[in-house]
Design a protein around this motif. Sequence first.
Motif, PDB file in Angstrom:
ATOM      1  N   ARG A  54       0.655  -1.202  -0.034  1.00  0.00           N
ATOM      2  CA  ARG A  54      -0.282  -0.154  -0.054  1.00  0.00           C
ATOM      3  C   ARG A  54       0.793   1.184   0.062  1.00  0.00           C
ATOM      4  O   ARG A  54       1.773   1.443   0.977  1.00  0.00           O
ATOM      5  CB  ARG A  54      -0.784  -0.136   1.272  1.00  0.00           C
ATOM      6  N   PRO A  55       0.730   2.212  -0.794  1.00  0.00           N
ATOM      7  CA  PRO A  55       1.326   3.471  -0.976  1.00  0.00           C
ATOM      8  C   PRO A  55       1.480   4.164   0.102  1.00  0.00           C
ATOM      9  O   PRO A  55       0.371   4.218   0.965  1.00  0.00           O
ATOM     10  CB  PRO A  55       0.944   4.101  -2.417  1.00  0.00           C
ATOM     11  N   ALA A  56       2.426   4.635   0.753  1.00  0.00           N
ATOM     12  CA  ALA A  56       2.396   5.446   1.943  1.00  0.00           C
ATOM     13  C   ALA A  56       3.535   6.556   1.939  1.00  0.00           C
ATOM     14  O   ALA A  56       4.293   6.441   0.975  1.00  0.00           O
ATOM     15  CB  ALA A  56       2.586   4.459   3.264  1.00  0.00           C
ATOM     16  N   LEU A  57       3.704   7.126   3.101  1.00  0.00           N
ATOM     17  CA  LEU A  57       4.642   8.200   2.939  1.00  0.00           C
ATOM     18  C   LEU A  57       6.006   7.556   2.940  1.00  0.00           C
ATOM     19  O   LEU A  57       6.111   6.637   3.475  1.00  0.00           O
ATOM     20  CB  LEU A  57       4.556   9.103   4.405  1.00  0.00           C
ATOM     21  N   PRO A  58       6.788   8.228   2.133  1.00  0.00           N
ATOM     22  CA  PRO A  58       8.099   7.856   1.806  1.00  0.00           C
ATOM     23  C   PRO A  58       9.010   7.728   3.153  1.00  0.00           C
ATOM     24  O   PRO A  58       8.774   8.608   3.777  1.00  0.00           O
ATOM     25  CB  PRO A  58       8.745   8.194   0.544  1.00  0.00           C
ATOM     26  N   SER A  59       9.941   6.820   3.169  1.00  0.00           N
ATOM     27  CA  SER A  59      10.971   6.967   4.246  1.00  0.00           C
ATOM     28  C   SER A  59      11.707   8.150   4.429  1.00  0.00           C
ATOM     29  O   SER A  59      12.119   8.872   5.547  1.00  0.00           O
ATOM     30  CB  SER A  59      11.783   5.772   4.362  1.00  0.00           C
TER      31      SER A  59
END
Length: 196
Positions: A15-20
Motif C-alpha cells: 500500500r503506497p504510504a509516506l516515503p521513508s
Amino acid sequence: MTVSRESRRTPPGPRPALPSWAVVSPARLEHIERVAALASRWAEAMGVPDTEWQRWLRAIWLHDALRDAPEEELEKWAPSSTPGAGGLRHGPASAARAKAEGETDRGVLDAVRYHSVGLAEWDMAGRMLYCADYLEPGRAHLQAERARLADRFPQDSGDVLREVVRLRLARAVESGWPLPEPTVRLWNSLAVRDSG
Ligand SMILES: [Fe+2]
C-alpha cells in the motif's frame, strides 16, 4: 463493477504510504491523509481500476513529501527552481527524489512536480491531485464552494478542474501575486474558446 470502500482502503499488494525520506509536519501528514480520503471517495464513485488507484495514491503520498524539508535539501533536489517562492520548490524536489528512489511513472512524477502550479499536459493522476489538494476539507477558505466542487468531481472532473484553476488564478489576482505561467497555460487549455 463496484469496489467497496473497505477493499479500496486495503488494496492487494504493498500500500503506497509516506516515503521513508519524507519531511512533513504532523499537520501536513493530516492534510495528505485528507487528500487521500477525498481521492478514495472519487475513485470509488468513478469505478477507477486498482492499477490507476495505485498511481493516484503514489502521487498523493509523494506530492508534499519534502514540503517541510530545509531549504538546503530543496536546493539539492530542485536546484533550478526559484528558492522560497511560495513553496514552489517542494513539488519539483519531491518528484526528483521520488525518481531517484525508483518511481518511473511519468504521469505520477508530473503530478508531483507540477502540483503547485499546474500542467496542461497532465493525465488523470495530475488532474486528480491538483483538484484533491485544493478541495480537501481542511482548508479554511471557500469551504462551501469547495465542498460542492468536491462532490461534483466524479461526474464532471473536467469542469471541476477548470473551476479549481479559475479559483486559484482569481485568488492570485486578488492578492496581487504573480500568475504562475504554467497555471495560465493550464487555464488556456481548458477555457471555453468562444469568448469573442
Ligand atoms: Fe498538498
